[in-house]
Structures are given as C-alpha cells and as structure tokens.
Design a protein around this motif. Structure first.
Motif, PDB file in Angstrom:
ATOM      1  N   ASP A  93       0.863  -1.253  -0.013  1.00 48.01           N
ATOM      2  CA  ASP A  93      -0.057   0.005   0.053  1.00 48.01           C
ATOM      3  C   ASP A  93       1.000   1.267   0.108  1.00 48.01           C
ATOM      4  O   ASP A  93       0.610   2.049   0.789  1.00 48.01           O
ATOM      5  N   VAL A  94       1.783   1.280  -1.065  1.00 46.42           N
ATOM      6  CA  VAL A  94       2.747   2.304  -1.030  1.00 46.42           C
ATOM      7  C   VAL A  94       1.982   3.703  -1.230  1.00 46.42           C
ATOM      8  O   VAL A  94       2.711   4.877  -0.733  1.00 46.42           O
ATOM      9  N   VAL A  95       1.304   3.690  -2.330  1.00 47.12           N
ATOM     10  CA  VAL A  95       0.760   5.213  -3.124  1.00 47.12           C
ATOM     11  C   VAL A  95      -0.068   5.758  -2.075  1.00 47.12           C
ATOM     12  O   VAL A  95      -1.138   5.245  -1.326  1.00 47.12           O
ATOM     13  N   ASN A 125      20.529   4.948  -1.837  1.00 47.96           N
ATOM     14  CA  ASN A 125      21.418   5.557  -2.741  1.00 47.96           C
ATOM     15  C   ASN A 125      20.600   5.701  -4.331  1.00 47.96           C
ATOM     16  O   ASN A 125      20.557   6.699  -4.800  1.00 47.96           O
ATOM     17  N   ALA A 126      20.201   4.463  -4.633  1.00 47.33           N
ATOM     18  CA  ALA A 126      19.287   4.645  -5.685  1.00 47.33           C
ATOM     19  C   ALA A 126      18.015   5.402  -5.658  1.00 47.33           C
ATOM     20  O   ALA A 126      17.568   5.876  -6.942  1.00 47.33           O
ATOM     21  N   MET A 127      17.386   5.653  -4.676  1.00 46.02           N
ATOM     22  CA  MET A 127      16.088   6.194  -4.575  1.00 46.02           C
ATOM     23  C   MET A 127      16.280   7.892  -4.103  1.00 46.02           C
ATOM     24  O   MET A 127      15.499   8.375  -3.820  1.00 46.02           O
ATOM     25  N   SER A 128      17.550   8.253  -3.920  1.00 45.65           N
ATOM     26  CA  SER A 128      17.783   9.467  -3.103  1.00 45.65           C
ATOM     27  C   SER A 128      17.427  10.586  -3.972  1.00 45.65           C
ATOM     28  O   SER A 128      17.022  11.568  -3.409  1.00 45.65           O
ATOM     29  N   GLY A 129      17.244  10.362  -5.248  1.00 43.76           N
ATOM     30  CA  GLY A 129      16.578  11.571  -6.271  1.00 43.76           C
ATOM     31  C   GLY A 129      15.066  11.683  -6.524  1.00 43.76           C
ATOM     32  O   GLY A 129      14.620  12.506  -7.142  1.00 43.76           O
ATOM     33  N   ASN A 130      14.408  10.759  -5.810  1.00 43.45           N
ATOM     34  CA  ASN A 130      13.147  10.603  -5.788  1.00 43.45           C
ATOM     35  C   ASN A 130      12.379  11.344  -4.605  1.00 43.45           C
ATOM     36  O   ASN A 130      12.650  10.596  -3.713  1.00 43.45           O
ATOM     37  N   ILE A 131      11.795  12.300  -4.772  1.00 42.22           N
ATOM     38  CA  ILE A 131      11.041  12.863  -3.742  1.00 42.22           C
ATOM     39  C   ILE A 131       9.742  12.380  -3.678  1.00 42.22           C
ATOM     40  O   ILE A 131       8.672  12.517  -4.688  1.00 42.22           O
ATOM     41  N   CYS A 132       9.007  12.129  -2.450  1.00 39.03           N
ATOM     42  CA  CYS A 132       7.746  11.827  -2.080  1.00 39.03           C
ATOM     43  C   CYS A 132       7.224  12.663  -1.149  1.00 39.03           C
ATOM     44  O   CYS A 132       7.561  12.852  -0.021  1.00 39.03           O
ATOM     45  N   TYR A 137       8.391   6.860   2.357  1.00 39.64           N
ATOM     46  CA  TYR A 137       9.629   6.194   2.050  1.00 39.64           C
ATOM     47  C   TYR A 137       9.676   4.815   2.385  1.00 39.64           C
ATOM     48  O   TYR A 137      10.330   3.943   2.262  1.00 39.64           O
ATOM     49  N   PRO A 138       9.184   4.549   3.906  1.00 45.07           N
ATOM     50  CA  PRO A 138       9.411   3.249   4.578  1.00 45.07           C
ATOM     51  C   PRO A 138       8.676   2.191   3.739  1.00 45.07           C
ATOM     52  O   PRO A 138       9.131   1.184   3.649  1.00 45.07           O
ATOM     53  N   ARG A 139       7.384   2.635   3.114  1.00 46.60           N
ATOM     54  CA  ARG A 139       6.574   1.508   2.422  1.00 46.60           C
ATOM     55  C   ARG A 139       7.451   1.467   1.000  1.00 46.60           C
ATOM     56  O   ARG A 139       7.396   0.496   0.681  1.00 46.60           O
ATOM     57  N   ARG A 141      10.576   1.522   0.588  1.00 49.56           N
ATOM     58  CA  ARG A 141      11.699   0.707   0.871  1.00 49.56           C
ATOM     59  C   ARG A 141      11.381  -0.889   0.964  1.00 49.56           C
ATOM     60  O   ARG A 141      11.858  -1.826   0.671  1.00 49.56           O
ATOM     61  N   ALA A 142      10.037  -0.798   1.926  1.00 47.83           N
ATOM     62  CA  ALA A 142       9.647  -2.320   2.124  1.00 47.83           C
ATOM     63  C   ALA A 142       8.958  -3.108   0.756  1.00 47.83           C
ATOM     64  O   ALA A 142       9.320  -4.410   0.682  1.00 47.83           O
ATOM     65  N   ALA A 143       8.476  -2.098   0.011  1.00 46.06           N
ATOM     66  CA  ALA A 143       8.199  -2.700  -1.562  1.00 46.06           C
ATOM     67  C   ALA A 143       9.185  -3.099  -2.210  1.00 46.06           C
ATOM     68  O   ALA A 143       9.111  -4.028  -2.983  1.00 46.06           O
ATOM     69  N   ILE A 144       9.970  -2.339  -2.270  1.00 46.50           N
ATOM     70  CA  ILE A 144      11.345  -2.867  -3.209  1.00 46.50           C
ATOM     71  C   ILE A 144      12.105  -4.128  -2.573  1.00 46.50           C
ATOM     72  O   ILE A 144      12.102  -4.891  -3.401  1.00 46.50           O
ATOM     73  N   HIS A 145      12.017  -4.204  -1.089  1.00 45.56           N
ATOM     74  CA  HIS A 145      12.700  -5.400  -0.639  1.00 45.56           C
ATOM     75  C   HIS A 145      11.617  -6.489  -0.992  1.00 45.56           C
ATOM     76  O   HIS A 145      12.170  -7.789  -1.392  1.00 45.56           O
ATOM     77  N   LEU A 146      10.355  -6.390  -0.882  1.00 46.13           N
ATOM     78  CA  LEU A 146       9.566  -7.571  -1.095  1.00 46.13           C
ATOM     79  C   LEU A 146       9.586  -7.928  -2.703  1.00 46.13           C
ATOM     80  O   LEU A 146       9.598  -9.051  -3.074  1.00 46.13           O
ATOM     81  N   ALA A 147       9.619  -6.756  -3.544  1.00 47.53           N
ATOM     82  CA  ALA A 147      10.035  -7.078  -5.100  1.00 47.53           C
ATOM     83  C   ALA A 147      11.029  -7.811  -5.314  1.00 47.53           C
ATOM     84  O   ALA A 147      11.144  -8.729  -6.201  1.00 47.53           O
ATOM     85  N   ALA A 148      12.118  -7.574  -4.582  1.00 48.95           N
ATOM     86  CA  ALA A 148      13.277  -8.297  -4.791  1.00 48.95           C
ATOM     87  C   ALA A 148      13.055  -9.729  -4.480  1.00 48.95           C
ATOM     88  O   ALA A 148      13.757 -10.616  -5.156  1.00 48.95           O
ATOM     89  N   GLU A 149      12.717 -10.189  -3.418  1.00 48.15           N
ATOM     90  CA  GLU A 149      12.112 -11.580  -3.046  1.00 48.15           C
ATOM     91  C   GLU A 149      11.454 -12.100  -4.161  1.00 48.15           C
ATOM     92  O   GLU A 149      11.462 -13.180  -4.647  1.00 48.15           O
ATOM     93  N   THR A 150      10.379 -11.571  -4.505  1.00 53.73           N
ATOM     94  CA  THR A 150       9.360 -12.097  -5.547  1.00 53.73           C
ATOM     95  C   THR A 150      10.077 -12.193  -7.064  1.00 53.73           C
ATOM     96  O   THR A 150       9.672 -13.242  -7.525  1.00 53.73           O
TER      97      THR A 150
END
Length: 152
Positions: A93-95, A125-132, A137-139, A141-150
């Motif tokens: 539920d990032v968005v 480092n990879a996401m530092s240029g993206n402002i929300c 940001y915590p969601r 990061r969690a979504a990127i970790h989950l996607a990496a597993e998937t």
C-alpha cells in the motif's frame, strides 16, 4: 526539426528542436502522461524514465542526447522486476497521492535490474533523487525488498 526516437520499443518520429527536453516530447507530442513534471531541474525524480535501462531525468535530457538509445516510460515498463514492483506496491500500500509513483517505480526497477538483492543502503542511494511529498519512504523501501524477493 524531425527526429526519430525509440520509445517503448517503437520507432517514433517527433517534430521538436534538438534541445527540447525529452519530458515535453513524451507528454506533449506523444501523450505519454505517466511521466510527470515536478521541478524541471532533475531534483525530484517525477520525470524519471529509462534510457537503455538506466534511470534518467527526462526534464533535463534534451532529445539530441537520446540518439539511438531506447526510451522506456512507465507505460512501456515490462519484465519480472516491473511486475514484482507493481504487485509489491499494491501489497504494501505504497501509494498515497500517487504523483511521484511513476518516477519511483522507474528508479526502483532500474535498481532491481542492476542489483537483484539490494540492501537498505543500496535502496537509499538509488532512490535518493526521488522525492515523495507524502513521505511514503518506509513503504517504498519495504516494497522494493518484497519485489526483490518475488522477482528472484
């Protein structure tokens, strides 16, 4: 002046001056409005697209710099990493407002394609240029970790 660009796998002829930012061609001429205008100075990441798989800011990339490289926008983003990220974005539920999300996804996908199992520091480092503006940001990061597993 006419220029041929490869956008989302399709050769496309556009009528624009060589110094025209890629963002304006994508949004104005191509009607690919998933790529957003945020700051116009490459500071926020809302305009992120891929050039040959690398995340770049389209607001400061003139079309003459694109050359024969492949431009991929959020509308053309495909592959196991993209699918895993979209699924993870939903599950976590990032968005919130959603304005920055296409740029966030483009940067995250470029990261996972280079680094299938990123650490927290790699993500920072990879996401530092993206402002929300909503501070998800915590969601993210969690979504990127989950996607990496998937996607593995």
């Amino acid at each position: 002046m006419t220029t041929t660009l490869t956008i989302n796998g399709k050769a496309t002829t556009v009528n624009a001056e060589p110094d025209t930012p890629l963002l304006w061609v994508l949004r104005g001429e191509m009607q690919l409005v998933g790529t957003k205008f945020g700051c116009g100075k490459a500071l926020c990441g809302a305009c992120t697209v891929h050039l040959d798989g690398e995340a770049v800011r389209s607001c400061v990339t003139p079309i003459e710099a694109v050359g024969s490289r492949e431009v991929t926008t959020i509308e053309g983003l495909k592959g196991k990493e993209a699918d895993a990220l979209r699924q993870a974005w939903t599950e976590v539920d990032v968005v919130q407002c959603g304005y920055c999300q296409s740029g966030q996804l483009m940067s995250a996908c470029a990261l996972l394609r280079k680094m299938p199992k990123p650490s927290d520091d790699d993500i920072t480092n990879a996401m530092s240029g993206n402002i929300c503006r909503c501070g998800t940001y915590p969601r993210i990061r969690a979504a990127i970790h989950l996607a990496a597993e998937t996607a593995a």
